[in-house]
Design an enzyme around this catalytic site. Structure first.
Site: not given
Ligand code: GLV
Length: 337
Positions: A241, A270, A288
């Site tokens: 993360r 993000e 991601h």
């Protein structure tokens, strides 16, 4: 025909998964991808019995305050730091995630980033595409660092970490890992992995992969002091993360050659990415997508749908969502069903 319960899906989803939901409930699905504001989430969730939401949808006490209708939230991810679980539990709202179905695909991707960063795949490709190869290439250009035979460190040895560790055998790599508590011996044996203190992990690993969940204790688990312990030839991979790594400190370490390279799939804040990271050729960056194979994203979507239907009392697992995160919420949920 209108059904008795309705759900909201916060992002476009595979048609066959939506069809499986529509057999039981009225489905309202967003037709384009966008980050919802807390006000939008509040409004959408006020009108439905359940929802499938994504990682960028933060569901906290403010978003559900006063909501008497919502009974279940299915997160389209294994990580659920976007959910305020205590608030959902207090409100009697069942919450689910999508574990396991993504373990192997995500482990593959961790290796993809490790190999790409170690062997400079992205920057070499950019150079080739720019036509630079025509100018010739020295024998000692594009030297990367080896992966095979090196010691692999894994910080966060859950199911994805274990899948990463199992792959290390093929590369002839000893595996060190750190978790707050040691895994059972049988799993350590199966993964050929040795538990070490975090400091030892940082110092001894030739390459380090981060797979730990994000929470307040793990914020900047890798910051300037931790980066300073790593080998200058190490590759750091973050598939966990954003926020687990201090991206600004990492950019400095990469620029100064104190860490050789990084493979990053997740970023603090993000979809914004620290501009300093974007400028570095020794950072391989991706948006991601560690779980994004066609089979796995479908499986995640179907699991989220199955979880939601079960939480709302439909389908083969009615009343027993396969990946329930807060069984304590069930008491109020059942009373109100
Ligand atoms: C992706 O990051 C997930 O948690 O599934």
């Amino acid at each position: 025909m209108s059904k008795s319960q309705s759900i909201w899906v916060s992002r476009p989803l595979f048609p066959e998964v939506l069809a499986s939901l529509a057999q039981y409930v009225d489905v309202h699905v967003e037709t384009s991808e966008h980050k919802h504001t807390p006000e939008e989430l509040r409004e959408k969730l006020a009108e439905v019995d359940g929802a499938i939401i994504g990682l960028s949808d933060r569901i906290d006490d403010k978003v559900i305050a006063g909501n008497r209708r919502l009974r279940a939230i299915a997160n389209l991810a294994v990580g659920y730091n976007n959910l305020d679980l205590p608030a959902l539990t207090k409100a009697g709202i069942l919450a689910t995630n999508t574990p396991d179905v993504l373990n192997e695909t995500t482990a593959d991707y961790a290796w993809a980033l490790l190999l790409a960063a170690a062997r400079r795949v992205s920057s070499a490709e950019r150079w080739l595409r720019a036509g630079e190869w025509r100018g010739g290439m020295r024998f000692d250009d594009w030297l990367g660092v080896d992966v095979h035979g090196k010691t692999l460190g894994i910080l966060g040895m859950g199911r994805i970490g274990q899948a990463i560790a199992r792959r290390a055998y093929g590369f002839g790599m000893p595996v060190l890992y750190h978790n707050r508590s040691r895994l059972p011996e049988a799993i350590e044996r199966e993964c050929r992995a040795e538990w070490v203190e975090k400091t030892a992990l940082l110092k001894r690993a030739d390459h380090l992969i981060l797979v730990l969940p994000y929470n307040a204790q793990n914020h900047h688990a890798i910051g300037a002091p931790e980066l300073a312990l790593m080998k200058p030839t190490a590759v750091l991979v973050n598939i966990a993360r954003g926020g687990i790594v201090d991206d600004a400190a990492l950019a400095v370490a990469l620029r100064e050659g104190r860490v050789a390279a990084a493979g990053l799939d997740v970023f603090e804040g993000e979809p914004a990415v620290n501009p300093a990271l974007r400028e570095l050729n020794n950072a391989v960056l991706s948006p991601h997508i560690a779980s994004a194979s066609a089979d796995t994203r479908r499986a995640m979507a179907q699991l989220a749908a199955d979880n939601l239907l079960a939480a709302l009392g439909y389908g083969p697992s009615a009343g027993h969502p396969p990946s329930l995160l807060n069984p304590e919420a069930r008491a109020r949920h059942d009373v109100e069903t």
